[in-house]
Design a protein around this motif. Structure first.
Motif, PDB file in Angstrom:
ATOM      1  N   THR A 189     -63.668  41.621  52.750  1.00  0.00           N
ATOM      2  CA  THR A 189     -63.858  42.604  51.677  1.00  0.00           C
ATOM      3  C   THR A 189     -63.758  41.959  50.298  1.00  0.00           C
ATOM      4  O   THR A 189     -63.921  42.639  49.284  1.00  0.00           O
ATOM      5  N   ARG A 190     -63.466  40.670  50.261  1.00  0.00           N
ATOM      6  CA  ARG A 190     -63.344  39.975  48.980  1.00  0.00           C
ATOM      7  C   ARG A 190     -63.718  38.506  49.160  1.00  0.00           C
ATOM      8  O   ARG A 190     -63.869  38.015  50.270  1.00  0.00           O
ATOM      9  N   THR A 191     -63.858  37.825  48.036  1.00  0.00           N
ATOM     10  CA  THR A 191     -64.153  36.388  48.061  1.00  0.00           C
ATOM     11  C   THR A 191     -62.837  35.592  48.034  1.00  0.00           C
ATOM     12  O   THR A 191     -61.750  36.162  47.892  1.00  0.00           O
ATOM     13  N   LEU A 192     -62.952  34.290  48.151  1.00  0.00           N
ATOM     14  CA  LEU A 192     -61.801  33.389  48.144  1.00  0.00           C
ATOM     15  C   LEU A 192     -60.953  33.589  46.896  1.00  0.00           C
ATOM     16  O   LEU A 192     -61.481  33.697  45.784  1.00  0.00           O
ATOM     17  N   ASN A 193     -59.628  33.625  47.078  1.00  0.00           N
ATOM     18  CA  ASN A 193     -58.731  33.630  45.917  1.00  0.00           C
ATOM     19  C   ASN A 193     -57.447  32.863  46.243  1.00  0.00           C
ATOM     20  O   ASN A 193     -57.306  32.273  47.321  1.00  0.00           O
ATOM     21  N   ALA A 194     -56.506  32.883  45.321  1.00  0.00           N
ATOM     22  CA  ALA A 194     -55.286  32.088  45.452  1.00  0.00           C
ATOM     23  C   ALA A 194     -54.450  32.480  46.659  1.00  0.00           C
ATOM     24  O   ALA A 194     -53.727  31.647  47.223  1.00  0.00           O
ATOM     25  N   ASP A 195     -54.529  33.757  47.069  1.00  0.00           N
ATOM     26  CA  ASP A 195     -53.747  34.203  48.231  1.00  0.00           C
ATOM     27  C   ASP A 195     -54.131  33.426  49.490  1.00  0.00           C
ATOM     28  O   ASP A 195     -53.283  33.177  50.354  1.00  0.00           O
ATOM     29  N   ASP A 196     -55.381  33.040  49.610  1.00  0.00           N
ATOM     30  CA  ASP A 196     -55.831  32.294  50.783  1.00  0.00           C
ATOM     31  C   ASP A 196     -55.241  30.884  50.798  1.00  0.00           C
ATOM     32  O   ASP A 196     -54.856  30.370  51.854  1.00  0.00           O
ATOM     33  N   VAL A 197     -55.155  30.286  49.618  1.00  0.00           N
ATOM     34  CA  VAL A 197     -54.560  28.950  49.523  1.00  0.00           C
ATOM     35  C   VAL A 197     -53.078  29.019  49.860  1.00  0.00           C
ATOM     36  O   VAL A 197     -52.563  28.205  50.645  1.00  0.00           O
ATOM     37  N   LEU A 198     -52.393  30.009  49.301  1.00  0.00           N
ATOM     38  CA  LEU A 198     -50.968  30.157  49.594  1.00  0.00           C
ATOM     39  C   LEU A 198     -50.733  30.381  51.086  1.00  0.00           C
ATOM     40  O   LEU A 198     -49.856  29.755  51.689  1.00  0.00           O
ATOM     41  N   TRP A 199     -51.521  31.261  51.685  1.00  0.00           N
ATOM     42  CA  TRP A 199     -51.350  31.526  53.118  1.00  0.00           C
ATOM     43  C   TRP A 199     -51.524  30.246  53.930  1.00  0.00           C
ATOM     44  O   TRP A 199     -50.738  29.947  54.839  1.00  0.00           O
ATOM     45  N   SER A 200     -52.550  29.478  53.619  1.00  0.00           N
ATOM     46  CA  SER A 200     -52.892  28.294  54.405  1.00  0.00           C
ATOM     47  C   SER A 200     -51.805  27.227  54.364  1.00  0.00           C
ATOM     48  O   SER A 200     -51.575  26.535  55.364  1.00  0.00           O
ATOM     49  N   PHE A 201     -51.106  27.105  53.234  1.00  0.00           N
ATOM     50  CA  PHE A 201     -50.048  26.106  53.141  1.00  0.00           C
ATOM     51  C   PHE A 201     -48.678  26.669  53.504  1.00  0.00           C
ATOM     52  O   PHE A 201     -47.888  25.997  54.177  1.00  0.00           O
ATOM     53  N   GLN A 202     -48.377  27.905  53.070  1.00  0.00           N
ATOM     54  CA  GLN A 202     -47.070  28.484  53.377  1.00  0.00           C
ATOM     55  C   GLN A 202     -46.879  28.686  54.874  1.00  0.00           C
ATOM     56  O   GLN A 202     -45.764  28.568  55.387  1.00  0.00           O
ATOM     57  N   ARG A 203     -47.943  28.971  55.573  1.00  0.00           N
ATOM     58  CA  ARG A 203     -47.873  29.113  57.031  1.00  0.00           C
ATOM     59  C   ARG A 203     -47.252  27.871  57.674  1.00  0.00           C
ATOM     60  O   ARG A 203     -46.471  27.952  58.611  1.00  0.00           O
ATOM     61  N   GLN A 204     -47.601  26.697  57.156  1.00  0.00           N
ATOM     62  CA  GLN A 204     -47.099  25.446  57.710  1.00  0.00           C
ATOM     63  C   GLN A 204     -45.757  25.046  57.099  1.00  0.00           C
ATOM     64  O   GLN A 204     -44.933  24.403  57.751  1.00  0.00           O
ATOM     65  N   LEU A 205     -45.524  25.467  55.856  1.00  0.00           N
ATOM     66  CA  LEU A 205     -44.349  25.023  55.106  1.00  0.00           C
ATOM     67  C   LEU A 205     -43.114  25.890  55.327  1.00  0.00           C
ATOM     68  O   LEU A 205     -41.994  25.377  55.471  1.00  0.00           O
ATOM     69  N   ASP A 206     -43.295  27.212  55.375  1.00  0.00           N
ATOM     70  CA  ASP A 206     -42.172  28.153  55.323  1.00  0.00           C
ATOM     71  C   ASP A 206     -41.802  28.665  56.720  1.00  0.00           C
ATOM     72  O   ASP A 206     -42.576  29.397  57.338  1.00  0.00           O
ATOM     73  N   LYS A 208     -40.023  31.014  57.525  1.00  0.00           N
ATOM     74  CA  LYS A 208     -39.941  32.481  57.536  1.00  0.00           C
ATOM     75  C   LYS A 208     -41.312  33.152  57.447  1.00  0.00           C
ATOM     76  O   LYS A 208     -41.407  34.378  57.530  1.00  0.00           O
ATOM     77  N   HIS A 209     -42.348  32.367  57.268  1.00  0.00           N
ATOM     78  CA  HIS A 209     -43.696  32.932  57.186  1.00  0.00           C
ATOM     79  C   HIS A 209     -44.045  33.591  58.525  1.00  0.00           C
ATOM     80  O   HIS A 209     -43.737  33.038  59.593  1.00  0.00           O
ATOM     81  N   PRO A 210     -44.666  34.793  58.507  1.00  0.00           N
ATOM     82  CA  PRO A 210     -44.934  35.499  59.779  1.00  0.00           C
ATOM     83  C   PRO A 210     -45.839  34.738  60.751  1.00  0.00           C
ATOM     84  O   PRO A 210     -45.868  35.055  61.941  1.00  0.00           O
ATOM     85  N   TRP A 211     -46.561  33.739  60.260  1.00  0.00           N
ATOM     86  CA  TRP A 211     -47.438  32.967  61.138  1.00  0.00           C
ATOM     87  C   TRP A 211     -46.850  31.605  61.504  1.00  0.00           C
ATOM     88  O   TRP A 211     -47.456  30.857  62.288  1.00  0.00           O
ATOM     89  N   HIS A 212     -45.680  31.270  60.975  1.00  0.00           N
ATOM     90  CA  HIS A 212     -45.154  29.919  61.180  1.00  0.00           C
ATOM     91  C   HIS A 212     -44.893  29.623  62.658  1.00  0.00           C
ATOM     92  O   HIS A 212     -45.104  28.492  63.119  1.00  0.00           O
TER      93      HIS A 212
END
Length: 531
Positions: A105-122, A124-128
């Protein structure tokens, strides 16, 4: 003059017909099945080709055929004077793939970058915890310790703050594990309880859109008409999985595929003389080796590792597997094309008497059985795995060691090697970013020993200190000196038998255009077409 509605419809239809007539299928005979399509879980080149190079993009990437950094999803960036803050400005209007299972429903934005790195870094991330194998590259490259934070400034600006200076940082985030995923799709899967589909139904921004995968048979992609660099000229793109290099060549000659990856060195002369074929060749950033599991009985003793090394006839191995002028005899963990290659390293003379004496000194009984894992099929790092294993088996028999050869499918071998079930395993590494750190940290660091990517399970504090220092240093001469010292530690403790620095070959039909052979060994077909 404006087109009337009917004329506009006719024009659009004619354009569609012209485009479909112009775009031709491209079939690539590949050497193995991808492990999956959630690329951050995997490190093999075949998986990178099937996911990172087709489906995804990163903030920056490499200019085709080079190791030079260019803008990708980030159109520009700044680095703070202290080297600790990287500010990326995202390209606007980049669209994610639209499929029957996801409609963005939208184009690429900063949330996608955060998700892609926080998933691996954090943690507590729901996808970690949704990755069955963790994040091997992110972890073995030390990114958990390197990244202090990844923050959104606005919709199209992201700041990475590092805990230390990292000379190869830009090159690192051009690698597959830094691919950018759609956060919106991840939320959809999480709510539906279908997180496993991220690995089987991928969505990215890349030049091709995933169509379907028949395990051990083929992967099919459609051209992405909305790719930000322009629609690829090949449509569809098909990876025909063909583990036997003889069969790959037969299919190429029969025009069942237009590109055949990694032909056997023995076949190079006949390919060069075939009027319908052509060959690309390159002194790529590749090293082939046999890792010795330093946590296993007997192999944990450096005297045993030294004995195996001097009993193995490496020159005969290289000549038989790669052929004359197709590979250089290996001496260290990375090839001479990279910064800091230590040219003082040499292979000791083959000495069976000394090898037997070392084994006796280490208390190894005559007839001790060691397991050697190797793959089926063949690729650039090992054109004939079974032959190579049998040659080592014969050599070690001469010093009283029995080699139990276990031939496995590629993915199975990697899984079991990461679990540390082997005594020895034949392996290889293709550089991902043109920096020596990319060879030593993922394959020989202490972090990589913990997660199994370091097949030798070798953790040497002196070696680790040197490569850590080299990573933080930005002056090339100083970095080179540190890597040269690290290679001396490596040679003294012998976690590997370095075997070869092979050339890379790609065979194709004469009417294939726009293919760029990559020194990093990745295969990207975004500009490749069949005329």
């Amino acid at each position: 003059m404006k087109l009337l509605p009917l004329k506009a419809a006719i024009a659009a239809a004619l354009l569609t017909l012209a485009t479909s007539a112009w775009a031709k299928p491209l079939v690539v005979c590949t050497e193995a099945s991808p492990e999956g399509f959630d690329i951050v879980q995997f490190t093999t080149a075949v998986t990178a080709d099937a996911a990172a190079e087709t489906l995804f993009n990163r903030l920056v990437d490499f200019k085709p055929g080079t190791v030079d950094i260019q803008p990708a999803l980030a159109e520009s960036w700044e680095i703070s004077p202290d080297g600790l803050r990287y500010t990326f400005h995202l390209r606007q209007g980049v669209k994610f793939h639209s499929t029957d299972y996801f409609k963005p429903t939208r184009t690429l934005n900063a949330d996608d970058v955060l998700w892609s790195f926080q998933r691996q870094l954090d943690p507590k991330h729901p996808w970690h915890d949704k990755s069955s194998v963790g994040f091997p590259y992110f972890e073995s490259m030390g990114f958990k310790e390197l990244l202090k934070s990844v923050e959104k400034v606005d919709e199209h600006t992201v700041v990475f703050t590092l805990t230390r200076r990292e000379s190869p940082f830009l090159a690192d985030i051009a690698m597959a594990f830094a691919s950018i995923y759609p956060a919106e799709y991840a939320d959809q899967l999480l709510k539906a309880g279908k997180t496993a589909e991220l690995n089987s139904k991928p969505i990215g921004t890349g030049p091709f859109v995933f169509n379907r995968y028949a395990k051990d048979a083929q992967v099919r992609f459609k051209a992405n008409p909305e790719y930000f660099r322009g629609a690829p000229p090949a449509d569809p793109l098909i990876f025909a999985i063909t583990t036997d290099n003889n069969v790959r060549l037969q299919k190429l000659k029969a025009n069942e595929c237009q590109i055949a990856l990694y032909p056997k060195p023995d076949d190079i002369p006949s390919i060069k003389t075939n009027p319908n074929l052509k060959l690309a060749e390159l002194a790529a950033m590749i090293t082939s080796y046999t890792a010795m599991n330093t946590t296993r009985p007997y192999i944990s003793d450096v005297r045993v590792r030294k004995a195996i090394d001097i009993a193995f006839d490496k020159q005969a191995y290289v000549d038989s597997l790669y052929g004359k002028d197709n590979a250089i005899l290996g001496t260290g963990p990375y090839p001479p094309t990279l910064l800091g290659f230590n040219r003082s390293l040499t292979n000791p003379a083959r000495d069976l008497d000394k090898a037997r004496a070392l084994l006796k000194e280490a208390g190894v009984p005559e007839g001790t059985v060691l397991t050697l894992f190797t793959r089926n099929g063949g690729g650039p790092t090992n054109p004939n795995p079974l032959l190579g294993a049998q040659m080592m088996q014969s050599d070690l028999a001469q010093i009283g060691l029995k080699l139990d050869i276990r031939v496995m499918e590629w993915g199975e071998m990697l899984k079991r090697a990461k679990n540390g079930e082997h005594d020895l395993v034949t392996a290889g590494w293709a550089g991902d970013n043109g920096d020596p750190d990319n060879f030593v940290t993922p394959n020989l660091s202490c972090d990589a020993a913990k997660n199994g990517e370091n097949y030798a399970r070798w953790c040497n504090k002196a070696f680790q200190a040197l490569i850590d220092q080299a990573r933080a240093d930005t002056e090339p001469t100083q970095r080179a000196a540190l890597y040269e010292k690290a290679q001396l530690v490596f040679a003294e403790d012998q976690p590997w038998i370095p075997t070869a620095y092979p050339k890379m070959f790609t065979a194709m039909r004469k009417n294939v255009e726009g293919y760029h052979q990559n020194p990093l060994t990745n295969n990207n077909f975004a500009t490749t077409q069949v005329k």
